[in-house]
Write an enzyme that holds these catalytic residues in place. Structure first.
Site, PDB file in Angstrom:
ATOM      1  N   LYS A   4     -12.357   0.387 -15.053  1.00 49.16           N
ATOM      2  CA  LYS A   4     -12.792  -0.924 -14.569  1.00 49.16           C
ATOM      3  C   LYS A   4     -13.329  -1.788 -15.700  1.00 49.16           C
ATOM      4  O   LYS A   4     -13.190  -3.019 -15.675  1.00 49.16           O
ATOM      5  CB  LYS A   4     -13.837  -0.757 -13.468  1.00 49.16           C
ATOM      6  N   TYR A  26     -13.658   6.117 -13.759  1.00 50.54           N
ATOM      7  CA  TYR A  26     -13.640   4.869 -12.991  1.00 50.54           C
ATOM      8  C   TYR A  26     -14.243   3.729 -13.801  1.00 50.54           C
ATOM      9  O   TYR A  26     -13.664   2.637 -13.896  1.00 50.54           O
ATOM     10  CB  TYR A  26     -14.412   5.088 -11.695  1.00 50.54           C
ATOM     11  N   ASP A  68       0.861  -1.180   0.000  1.00 44.64           N
ATOM     12  CA  ASP A  68       0.000   0.000   0.000  1.00 44.64           C
ATOM     13  C   ASP A  68       0.897   1.229   0.000  1.00 44.64           C
ATOM     14  O   ASP A  68       2.137   1.110   0.051  1.00 44.64           O
ATOM     15  CB  ASP A  68      -0.899   0.001   1.247  1.00 44.64           C
ATOM     16  N   VAL A 114     -19.192  -2.511  -0.766  1.00 40.77           N
ATOM     17  CA  VAL A 114     -18.502  -3.208   0.320  1.00 40.77           C
ATOM     18  C   VAL A 114     -18.339  -2.259   1.501  1.00 40.77           C
ATOM     19  O   VAL A 114     -18.072  -1.059   1.320  1.00 40.77           O
ATOM     20  CB  VAL A 114     -17.118  -3.717  -0.142  1.00 40.77           C
ATOM     21  N   ASP A 143       3.710   1.915  -4.819  1.00 39.78           N
ATOM     22  CA  ASP A 143       2.904   2.739  -5.716  1.00 39.78           C
ATOM     23  C   ASP A 143       2.668   1.888  -6.952  1.00 39.78           C
ATOM     24  O   ASP A 143       3.600   1.613  -7.713  1.00 39.78           O
ATOM     25  CB  ASP A 143       3.662   4.023  -6.066  1.00 39.78           C
TER      26      ASP A 143
END
Length: 248
Positions: A159, A155, A34, A188, A62
């Site tokens: 995706k 996004y 992370d 989630v 990264d």
């Protein structure tokens, strides 16, 4: 997952942490990665204390940096041996819509959500070969299948592209015993989704037949299956884990 070695990106908290933990619970060694170093170190320490000592490590990564990927793969091999498993979980939203998305915002979303998955596979597949094979789970989204209506243009573009990246890689590497699949999580219960505007979140849950957010472990269980030998004949597929959101 006994004897398997995994890298999980975005592994400091939320879904990535749940994915790393379930792999540890089933015997894998895991490098959680992370850019949130404090949270990542704390997660690794918690997993050590929970009895996973010697099989968990945290590394800063990264996902848009090829150099970072090379460093993390080399670290994983030194610590645990050749890689067998990769979870490309790291991602960021992009909710400004077509007209209000800046070039910089567009590029950042594409770089993290799409390029990061490609770089991860590019870096890890040579290590998979040294292990005799491996499995990748890329993270798409329900918005990689359907539009949101909330301006998630960049996004959704990223995706949706992850789906075809997954299929192309699955076809390319199948004969090398390397499987590549993707998941499409619904809503989630993660720190990021807890910051959604209340009316947006309520609307998402109204459109979800099961009527609730998923616990991170519920999504992580799908990842566990796709990485495990139980999914040995599954490659190039999309596993939708969304409480029925895309079914209606």
């Amino acid at each position: 997952m006994n004897g398997k070695v995994a890298i999980v990106t975005g592994g400091a908290q939320g879904l990535g942490a749940a994915e790393a933990e379930i792999l540890l619970d089933h015997g894998a060694s895991v490098v959680a990665c992370d850019i949130r170093d404090d949270e990542g170190e704390a997660f690794a320490a918690a997993m050590e204390a929970a009895g996973h000592g010697g099989r968990i490590a945290y590394q800063r990564l990264d996902v848009t940096s090829a150099d970072d990927w090379a460093r993390v793969v080399a670290f994983a091999e030194r610590r645990f041996g050749p890689l067998t498993s990769l979870v490309n979980n790291a991602g960021i939203p992009g909710r400004a819509g077509v007209e209000n998305t800046t070039e910089e915002g567009w590029q950042r979303t594409i770089d993290v959500d799409l390029k990061g998955s490609w770089l991860g596979m590019k870096a890890c597949i040579p290590s998979f070969r040294r292990a005799g094979g491996g499995a990748v789970v890329n993270t798409s989204s329900t918005y990689g299948l359907v539009a949101s209506g909330h301006g998630s243009t960049a996004y959704s573009a990223a995706k949706g592209a992850v789906v075809m990246l997954t299929k192309a890689a699955a076809a390319e590497y199948a004969r090398e015993n390397i499987r590549v699949n993707c998941i499409h999580p619904g809503v989630v219960d993660t720190p990021r989704n807890q910051t959604l505007p209340p009316d947006w979140l309520e609307g998402l849950l109204r459109k979800t037949p099961l009527g609730r957010m998923a616990a991170p472990r519920e999504i992580a269980s799908a990842v566990l299956f796709l990485l495990s030998n139980e999914a040995s004949y599954v490659t190039g597929t999309s596993l939708v884990v969304d409480g029925g959101y895309t079914a209606i």
